[in-house]
Design a protein around this motif. Structure first.
Motif, PDB file in Angstrom:
ATOM      1  N   UNK A 306       0.831  -1.202   0.000  1.00  0.00           N
ATOM      2  CA  UNK A 306       0.000   0.000   0.000  1.00  0.00           C
ATOM      3  C   UNK A 306       0.864   1.250   0.000  1.00  0.00           C
ATOM      4  N   UNK A 307       1.942   1.232   0.777  1.00  0.00           N
ATOM      5  CA  UNK A 307       2.866   2.372   0.767  1.00  0.00           C
ATOM      6  C   UNK A 307       3.435   2.595  -0.634  1.00  0.00           C
ATOM      7  N   UNK A 308       3.834   1.518  -1.285  1.00  0.00           N
ATOM      8  CA  UNK A 308       4.360   1.630  -2.638  1.00  0.00           C
ATOM      9  C   UNK A 308       3.304   2.180  -3.591  1.00  0.00           C
ATOM     10  N   UNK A 309       2.078   1.742  -3.436  1.00  0.00           N
ATOM     11  CA  UNK A 309       0.989   2.230  -4.273  1.00  0.00           C
ATOM     12  C   UNK A 309       0.790   3.728  -4.098  1.00  0.00           C
ATOM     13  N   UNK A 313       1.179   6.749  -6.824  1.00  0.00           N
ATOM     14  CA  UNK A 313       0.076   7.649  -7.144  1.00  0.00           C
ATOM     15  C   UNK A 313       0.424   9.116  -6.913  1.00  0.00           C
ATOM     16  N   UNK A 314       1.579   9.363  -6.305  1.00  0.00           N
ATOM     17  CA  UNK A 314       1.998  10.736  -6.049  1.00  0.00           C
ATOM     18  C   UNK A 314       1.652  11.248  -4.673  1.00  0.00           C
ATOM     19  N   UNK A 315       1.076  10.406  -3.831  1.00  0.00           N
ATOM     20  CA  UNK A 315       0.736  10.789  -2.453  1.00  0.00           C
ATOM     21  C   UNK A 315       1.938  10.470  -1.570  1.00  0.00           C
ATOM     22  N   UNK A 316       2.996  11.247  -1.747  1.00  0.00           N
ATOM     23  CA  UNK A 316       4.273  10.928  -1.108  1.00  0.00           C
ATOM     24  C   UNK A 316       4.235  11.090   0.411  1.00  0.00           C
ATOM     25  N   UNK A 317       3.553  12.111   0.901  1.00  0.00           N
ATOM     26  CA  UNK A 317       3.455  12.284   2.360  1.00  0.00           C
ATOM     27  C   UNK A 317       2.703  11.131   2.996  1.00  0.00           C
TER      28      UNK A 317
END
Length: 358
Positions: A306-309, A313-317
């Motif tokens: 999930x973190x990788x996903x 997706x660009x939700x780095x924070x």
């Protein structure tokens, strides 16, 4: 709004998929983005019911999503592996997810059977070619069922296929900058076997050298896959980014999973870097049918997926928050599944990580 397709599939897949979604929703609430998931009942039970692992239009169905989460595929007591595997291979090929990305790191507080592996020494990424090579499904059996039977399995290596996965590896090494701010910024190790495979792997090496010439700031290294397997255990700190063919990457990443404490910690991404199609993220462990419904398997790999996903997706924070929550829960060691020596259930560990995300 991110639309995520969830394919829990077989065995413990539904259990770990629930914890992946729990982490995803916790991150979405904290970082104020919307997420919508849709679950699909594709897998071995579907095959037993109608003779197919997934519907004929499965790629058209999935194409409308931003990303795919896959639980785990396969149950040999129901469907032979070479048939059930078509679910994941079909998605990889159909969406040209030519990069299989496997981060290999040891979390603080996690035990490993390899004493050279520590949180300080183990931090590498294997980039595995994901759509051709030895898994191109080209070949056949001549005179099957007779004493003269002959099986042919042809590996397919294209210049385009090799070049693009190698270029991705060099770009990743630049991003990671593991070796510091001064040149070289990183290291890419070519996993090969050109001493014995005198056509495919010599070709692979030639393309690697061509690509490497365009990245003079990145250090390069070459290791035969058998020697590389030894050096991963002996000196894991040496490796930064390893690029490997489909078969070799498959094998060395299972070794990497043991370095990092077991399959319960290992996650992977099937990436289309050009973002023409949705990418797919998964724990790399199997479906473990014998544990189905016992809620005893480790959900960390699924939460790491999930973190990788989120990062993709660009939700780095949000991705960083999920990663930090994993580290905190594991380092404290108060909540852990049986593979870590604890007694907590899959959902209890998942809930602990979600609470930290919040």
């Amino acid at each position: 709004m991110y639309r995520i397709a969830v394919i829990p599939a077989d065995g413990v897949g539904p259990e770990v998929s629930e914890e992946a979604e729990r982490a995803l929703r916790a991150a979405a609430r904290c970082y104020r983005f919307d997420v919508e998931t849709e679950w699909f009942d594709w897998g071995c039970d579907r095959y037993l019911a109608d003779g197919t692992m997934m519907p004929a239009d499965y790629l058209e169905v999935l194409a409308g999503f931003d990303a795919i989460f896959l639980g785990s595929v396969g149950d040999v007591s129901k469907v032979p592996d070479h048939l059930s595997l078509e679910l994941i291979l079909g998605i990889r090929r159909g969406f040209d997810q030519y990069v299989n990305l496997r981060p290999i790191r040891l979390y603080p507080g996690v035990g490993t059977p390899i004493r050279t592996a520590t949180p300080e020494t183990l931090d590498m990424v294997v980039v595995r070619e994901n759509t051709e090579g030895e898994y191109a499904a080209q070949g056949g059996v001549f005179k099957a069922g007779t004493p003269d039977a002959v099986a042919l399995q042809t590996a397919v290596f294209t210049h385009k296929g090799c070049e693009r996965v190698m270029r991705y590896s060099f770009e990743l090494a630049r991003q990671r900058s593991k070796l510091g701010s001064e040149a070289p910024v990183g290291r890419v190790t070519n996993c090969t076997k050109s001493n014995a495979l005198n056509y495919s792997m010599v070709f692979w090496d030639t393309v690697f050298d061509e690509v490497a010439a365009g990245y003079p700031d990145v250090e390069t290294d070459m290791a035969l896959v058998d020697a590389l397997s030894m050096w991963m255990v002996k000196n894991p700190e040496w490796f930064d980014v390893v690029v490997a063919s489909n078969l070799f990457g498959d094998i060395i990443t299972d070794l990497g999973a043991m370095l990092q404490g077991g399959m319960g910690f290992a996650a992977g991404g099937n990436i289309d870097p050009e973002r023409r199609f949705p990418s797919m993220f998964e724990p790399i462990h199997g479906s473990a049918p014998k544990y189905t419904g016992q809620r005893r398997v480790n959900p960390i790999a699924s939460i790491e997926a999930t973190r990788m996903m989120l990062d993709h997706l660009g939700e780095h924070q949000a991705a960083e928050a999920v990663g930090a929550a994993i580290v905190e829960v594991l380092a404290e060691g108060e909540v852990s599944t049986r593979d870590m020596g604890g007694t907590n259930t899959t959902d209890e560990v998942g809930a602990a990580v979600a609470d930290r995300i919040r």
